[in-house]
Enzyme design. Structure first.
Site, PDB file in Angstrom:
ATOM      1  N   CYS A 173      44.990  16.883  48.219  1.00  0.00           N
ATOM      2  CA  CYS A 173      43.760  17.207  47.808  1.00  0.00           C
ATOM      3  C   CYS A 173      43.396  18.615  47.098  1.00  0.00           C
ATOM      4  O   CYS A 173      43.565  19.328  47.890  1.00  0.00           O
ATOM      5  CB  CYS A 173      42.822  16.606  48.568  1.00  0.00           C
ATOM      6  SG  CYS A 173      41.073  16.624  47.916  1.00  0.00           S
ATOM      7  N   GLY A 174      43.482  18.684  45.997  1.00  0.00           N
ATOM      8  CA  GLY A 174      43.242  20.077  45.483  1.00  0.00           C
ATOM      9  C   GLY A 174      41.868  20.854  45.728  1.00  0.00           C
ATOM     10  O   GLY A 174      41.968  21.776  46.498  1.00  0.00           O
ATOM     11  N   HIS A 175      40.629  20.132  45.630  1.00  0.00           N
ATOM     12  CA  HIS A 175      39.361  20.772  46.013  1.00  0.00           C
ATOM     13  C   HIS A 175      39.459  20.901  47.506  1.00  0.00           C
ATOM     14  O   HIS A 175      38.858  21.525  48.210  1.00  0.00           O
ATOM     15  CB  HIS A 175      38.352  20.046  45.522  1.00  0.00           C
ATOM     16  CG  HIS A 175      37.741  18.756  46.705  1.00  0.00           C
ATOM     17  ND1 HIS A 175      38.068  17.368  46.411  1.00  0.00           N
ATOM     18  CD2 HIS A 175      37.013  18.881  47.527  1.00  0.00           C
ATOM     19  CE1 HIS A 175      37.882  16.998  47.609  1.00  0.00           C
ATOM     20  NE2 HIS A 175      36.781  17.672  48.015  1.00  0.00           N
ATOM     21  N   ASP A 188      34.687  12.114  41.318  1.00  0.00           N
ATOM     22  CA  ASP A 188      34.794  13.511  41.924  1.00  0.00           C
ATOM     23  C   ASP A 188      33.599  14.555  41.410  1.00  0.00           C
ATOM     24  O   ASP A 188      33.364  14.653  40.217  1.00  0.00           O
ATOM     25  CB  ASP A 188      35.976  13.935  41.483  1.00  0.00           C
ATOM     26  CG  ASP A 188      36.610  15.173  42.264  1.00  0.00           C
ATOM     27  OD1 ASP A 188      35.804  15.913  42.676  1.00  0.00           O
ATOM     28  OD2 ASP A 188      37.693  15.141  42.488  1.00  0.00           O
ATOM     29  N   HIS A 236      42.936   6.685  40.587  1.00  0.00           N
ATOM     30  CA  HIS A 236      42.184   7.921  39.745  1.00  0.00           C
ATOM     31  C   HIS A 236      42.345   7.718  38.255  1.00  0.00           C
ATOM     32  O   HIS A 236      43.348   7.399  37.907  1.00  0.00           O
ATOM     33  CB  HIS A 236      42.360   9.155  40.131  1.00  0.00           C
ATOM     34  CG  HIS A 236      42.289   9.691  41.483  1.00  0.00           C
ATOM     35  ND1 HIS A 236      43.205   9.250  42.580  1.00  0.00           N
ATOM     36  CD2 HIS A 236      41.643  10.372  42.036  1.00  0.00           C
ATOM     37  CE1 HIS A 236      43.119   9.887  43.762  1.00  0.00           C
ATOM     38  NE2 HIS A 236      41.946  10.526  43.539  1.00  0.00           N
ATOM     39  N   CYS A 291      38.465  18.538  40.239  1.00  0.00           N
ATOM     40  CA  CYS A 291      39.617  17.920  40.768  1.00  0.00           C
ATOM     41  C   CYS A 291      40.996  18.558  40.640  1.00  0.00           C
ATOM     42  O   CYS A 291      41.443  18.675  39.558  1.00  0.00           O
ATOM     43  CB  CYS A 291      39.668  16.469  40.153  1.00  0.00           C
ATOM     44  SG  CYS A 291      40.994  15.495  41.066  1.00  0.00           S
ATOM     45  N   GLY A 292      41.680  19.060  41.715  1.00  0.00           N
ATOM     46  CA  GLY A 292      42.749  20.129  41.674  1.00  0.00           C
ATOM     47  C   GLY A 292      43.878  19.216  41.276  1.00  0.00           C
ATOM     48  O   GLY A 292      44.720  19.932  40.479  1.00  0.00           O
ATOM     49  N   THR A 293      44.012  18.198  41.912  1.00  0.00           N
ATOM     50  CA  THR A 293      45.299  17.452  41.720  1.00  0.00           C
ATOM     51  C   THR A 293      45.280  16.690  40.179  1.00  0.00           C
ATOM     52  O   THR A 293      46.077  16.607  39.768  1.00  0.00           O
ATOM     53  CB  THR A 293      45.630  16.358  42.978  1.00  0.00           C
ATOM     54  OG1 THR A 293      44.607  15.533  42.951  1.00  0.00           O
ATOM     55  CG2 THR A 293      46.047  17.167  43.892  1.00  0.00           C
TER      56      THR A 293
END
Length: 349
Positions: free
Chosen positions: A107-109, A266, A241, A270-272
């Protein structure tokens, strides 16, 4: 009876029943999206790797995830991370990601939130101007470089896991929508990228219910007819997603609405998802290495991404992305499960 008034009270003391479960956490938000960073109460999860620990949570501790993410302690778009000792000698901390939709491999964030919390709480040695934190995640090694001034985190740049394209310009038959063009890429999770124009919807939050319904239908169609499978990570075999791309988006600035199973958006860029989008643009020859790419969320917040290297994963051409964003601590808390609570896993509403 003498009362202690809130204006002069010190620290309240909880009177817990025998058998109560207690968890401590520091809450944050990353460009609008929450991350509840669980710091104590879980203990060390079984597993020789962080992905094995993620799978253990899925199989044996899903009630814990629901307790911390669902109402009344969380909400319908809650996200979090459980801190763990790392399973790798080259890492500072391990992380298992939890949210209302399940346990994510990455999870990026959430990673930006975790790194910010680690600095703000002193759970890592803080070095200025950059504190480097090596994180053991279910998807692999992620390096977070935190820009620090006056002891506080100003921004975080994460070097994510290898990201790659699974399908370019494929089509899926979706009930109610017909044939929908999409591309599928991995950036820590699998993302279907769909142009909003191709489903006749505007980039407009007034139409969020329609966009979300379309996203859930597309996810279901992909997972039913052609589910993805990660070549090296066990249990990563679905698309939850859909990144709906707004008109006018390109390899410099892209805007999107990120629809997520089981039914929410989101709030962050969204980082990913940004990593997956950059992998798609790279595969098209539209985004070169070492070039800034700005990804904007449905609420207008932004991440800045860059591709820093080419690599491969399981024999598939891939790229190494970085994502820069900001997070802020919003509070800290002690979360209790009383043995008489009629909602031991919370509830979704």
């Amino acid at each position: 009876m003498t009362a202690t008034h809130p204006a002069v009270a010190t620290e309240p003391r909880l009177r817990l029943r025998d058998g109560a479960a207690v968890y401590t956490a520091v809450d944050s938000h990353t460009e609008g999206m929450p991350t509840r960073v669980v710091t104590d109460g879980v203990g060390v999860l079984p597993g020789a790797t962080m992905n094995e620990r993620r799978l253990h949570v899925i199989e044996h501790l899903d009630g814990l995830r629901q307790l911390l993410m669902n109402e009344p302690r969380g909400h319908a778009a809650m996200s979090g991370a459980i801190l763990q000792p790392p399973t790798r000698d080259d890492c500072d901390w391990g992380v298992v990601y939890i949210e209302v939709s399940g346990c994510l491999p990455m999870c990026g964030h959430g990673t930006i939130g975790v790194a910010t919390v680690l600095v703000e709480t002193g759970l890592v040695e803080v070095v200025e101007p950059v504190t480097t934190i090596r994180l053991d995640t279910p998807a692999g090694l992620v390096v977070a470089r935190v820009a620090v001034s006056d002891g506080h985190a100003d921004s975080v740049t994460i070097e994510n896991v290898p990201s790659f394209v699974v399908r370019l310009d494929d089509v899926v038959e979706v009930p109610g929508l017909g044939r929908v063009p999409y591309s599928l890429a991995f950036g820590g999770n699998f993302y279907a990228m769909v142009d909003l124009d191709d489903v006749d919807l505007p980039f407009d939050r007034d139409r969020q219910d329609d966009i979300l319904a379309a996203g859930l239908a597309i996810m279901d169609a992909i997972n039913t007819t052609a589910p993805p499978h990660h070549p090296t990570i066990d249990g990563v075999d679905h698309c939850h997603h859909v990144e709906f791309i707004a008109p006018g988006s390109d390899a410099v600035l892209s805007r999107h609405a990120m629809a997520i199973h089981p039914g929410w958006f989101d709030r962050s860029p969204c980082g990913t998802g940004t990593s997956a989008r950059m992998a798609e643009l790279w595969a098209r020859g539209e985004l070169a290495l070492d070039t800034d790419f700005v990804n904007e969320s449905f609420i207008g917040s932004r991440f800045v991404g860059r591709l820093v290297a080419e690599t491969e994963i399981g024999g598939v051409p891939a790229v190494v992305p970085t994502i820069t964003g900001r997070a802020w601590v919003t509070g800290s808390g002690t979360y209790v499960l009383d043995p008489t609570d009629p909602f031991p896993t919370g509830f979704a509403f």
